[in-house]
Design a protein around this motif. Structure first.
Motif, mmCIF file in Angstrom:
data_model
loop_
_atom_site.group_PDB
_atom_site.id
_atom_site.type_symbol
_atom_site.label_atom_id
_atom_site.label_comp_id
_atom_site.label_asym_id
_atom_site.label_seq_id
_atom_site.Cartn_x
_atom_site.Cartn_y
_atom_site.Cartn_z
ATOM 1 N N GLU A 1 0.828 -1.210 0.000
ATOM 2 C CA GLU A 1 0.000 0.000 0.000
ATOM 3 C C GLU A 1 0.860 1.258 0.000
ATOM 4 O O GLU A 1 0.597 2.202 -0.748
ATOM 5 C CB GLU A 1 -0.930 0.004 1.212
ATOM 6 N N GLU B 1 -3.974 -7.815 -1.114
ATOM 7 C CA GLU B 1 -4.601 -8.044 0.196
ATOM 8 C C GLU B 1 -3.874 -9.101 1.023
ATOM 9 O O GLU B 1 -4.481 -9.841 1.796
ATOM 10 C CB GLU B 1 -6.082 -8.417 0.043
ATOM 11 N N GLU C 1 -7.623 3.474 -10.881
ATOM 12 C CA GLU C 1 -7.923 2.375 -9.961
ATOM 13 C C GLU C 1 -6.652 1.985 -9.221
ATOM 14 O O GLU C 1 -5.562 1.994 -9.790
ATOM 15 C CB GLU C 1 -8.455 1.191 -10.765
ATOM 16 N N ARG D 1 -5.374 -1.028 -6.269
ATOM 17 C CA ARG D 1 -5.729 -2.190 -5.441
ATOM 18 C C ARG D 1 -4.450 -2.943 -5.078
ATOM 19 O O ARG D 1 -3.419 -2.796 -5.734
ATOM 20 C CB ARG D 1 -6.724 -3.097 -6.157
ATOM 21 N N THR D 2 -4.532 -3.739 -4.034
ATOM 22 C CA THR D 2 -3.402 -4.569 -3.617
ATOM 23 C C THR D 2 -3.824 -6.031 -3.660
ATOM 24 O O THR D 2 -4.988 -6.348 -3.900
ATOM 25 C CB THR D 2 -2.942 -4.231 -2.185
#
Length: 139
Positions: A82, A116, A111, A113-114
């Motif tokens: 992040e 997670e 956009e 995103r990782t």
């Protein structure tokens, strides 16, 4: 296409200057995790381009990039992904202002995103980026 290539080269230089990635770790081609030995690494691939007529003979080119950042951290790969992704986002905010000579008008992240934490101890941040620039008329 020379202008687009110049913009991508300038983007590599800008990311090296404004993130923790070193010059050999920013690639203008897509790499998979198993191809990477040094971290953090940024890899991106240009996608389609749209040309928009603005009137009076002026045209803009808008192209998308898929950017993937890879990190390695045994403690907190999600947090590091992040953080590194935000470094890239911040660098892209200043890209257009620093490349007016190439007539880059805007660079924006559409956009973010990782992974997670799915690839622990590796981390990935994916960004969809759009770059808008003034198209030169063919001579």
């Amino acid at each position: 296409m020379a202008r687009r290539t110049q913009i991508l080269d300038a983007l590599v230089d800008h990311l090296v200057t404004n993130t923790d990635a070193v010059a050999n770790n920013v690639h203008k081609r897509y790499l998979y995790l198993n191809e990477i030995n040094d971290f953090p690494t940024i890899t991106f691939i240009p996608q389609g381009e749209v040309r928009v007529a603005r009137g009076a003979g002026a045209r803009q080119g808008i192209f998308d990039l898929f950017v993937r950042a890879y990190i390695y951290d045994e403690e907190d790969p999600l947090g590091e992904a992040e953080t590194f992704g935000m470094q890239i986002d911040d660098a892209l905010e200043t890209f257009a202002a620093n490349n007016r000579a190439l007539e880059v008008e805007e660079a924006r992240v559409l956009e973010f995103r990782t992974d997670e934490g799915l690839f622990h101890p590796y981390g990935m941040a994916d960004l969809t980026v759009q770059i808008l620039y003034e198209v030169e008329d063919a001579v």
